[in-house]
Motif scaffolding. Structure first.
Motif, PDB file in Angstrom:
ATOM      1  N   THR A  19     -21.208 -31.751 -13.738  1.00 51.07           N
ATOM      2  CA  THR A  19     -22.416 -31.883 -12.922  1.00 51.07           C
ATOM      3  C   THR A  19     -23.612 -31.260 -13.620  1.00 51.07           C
ATOM      4  N   TYR A  22     -24.764 -33.582 -16.387  1.00 48.35           N
ATOM      5  CA  TYR A  22     -25.500 -34.730 -15.857  1.00 48.35           C
ATOM      6  C   TYR A  22     -26.887 -34.323 -15.368  1.00 48.35           C
ATOM      7  N   GLU A  23     -26.986 -33.149 -14.731  1.00 45.00           N
ATOM      8  CA  GLU A  23     -28.291 -32.682 -14.262  1.00 45.00           C
ATOM      9  C   GLU A  23     -29.260 -32.481 -15.429  1.00 45.00           C
ATOM     10  N   SER A 204     -26.083 -36.781  -9.761  1.00 38.33           N
ATOM     11  CA  SER A 204     -25.104 -36.086 -10.609  1.00 38.33           C
ATOM     12  C   SER A 204     -23.827 -35.808  -9.829  1.00 38.33           C
TER      13      SER A 204
END
Length: 217
Positions: A19, A22-23, A204
């Motif tokens: 996560t 992705y962020e 995300s």
């Protein structure tokens, strides 16, 4: 060179790191670790994480383990990309991110992880869930969520009116908790509920959640 994340998509710790990546709008390669075959106990993986736990991250000649440390590293390395997860240009906001990140790791995590383990993971090993452990930790969680409810009355997110690692770190275990019979503990607290609905709707999180299959029938 793309980051290499050694772990499993359904793992809470792997999900935390994924996560964060992705962020920060970065690419990575997920390298599956076969826990059933004991791959995490073999020399090749132990060279990456000597404690034999997933995940591990390879970034060129640097190898890291411990999911919160990895997520922080990603947030710092790519601070100019994607979401500002550490508030690196504001000392006060950065301090609050650290405070609520510590709350997650030291107060929230031990309680919610015990509940998730008993409810979702113990049965996978043929164990009967220990209801006494669940009940004791549910009582603790109520008190924690009361504190969160009070905090979230005055700010949209835990560290302030901005999304940060403090919120992100809660995602994996709370995601699995929301598959349990006790979701009312979140839903009956309007500010906690709004916060959870907000953070769990982020692209995300949605992408990572696709691989988090524990408890699915």
């Amino acid at each position: 060179m793309a980051l290499k994340l050694h772990g499993l998509a359904l793992s809470t710790c792997t999900a935390r790191v994924a996560t964060a990546i992705y962020e920060k709008e970065q690419q990575f390669e997920l390298v599956p670790v076969n826990l059933t075959a004991g791959e995490h106990k073999q020399p090749g993986f132990l060279a990456k994480n000597p404690f034999g736990q997933i995940p591990a991250l390879e970034d060129g000649d640097l190898t890291l383990f411990e999911s919160r440390a990895i997520a922080t590293y990603v947030a710092e390395k790519y601070k100019d990309s994607g979401s500002d997860l550490i508030r690196h240009q504001n000392l006060k906001e950065a301090a609050l991110v650290k405070v609520w990140s510590e709350v997650e790791s030291q107060t929230f995590h031990p309680v919610i992880s015990a509940i998730v383990y008993q409810f979702l993971i113990a049965p996978l090993y043929g164990q009967q869930p220990d209801q006494a452990v669940i009940d004791a930790n549910l009582e603790k969680l109520k008190k924690i969520l009361d504190v969160y409810e009070s905090r979230l009355k005055s700010s949209k997110y835990l560290a302030g009116d901005f999304f940060s690692l403090a919120d992100l770190n809660h995602f994996p275990y709370l995601f699995y908790f929301m598959r349990s019979p006790w979701t009312s503990m979140v839903n009956e607290r309007p500010h906690v509920k709004a916060w959870w609905e907000n953070i769990s709707s982020r692209p995300s999180f949605k992408k990572v959640a696709e691989g988090m299959t524990l408890g699915q029938k």
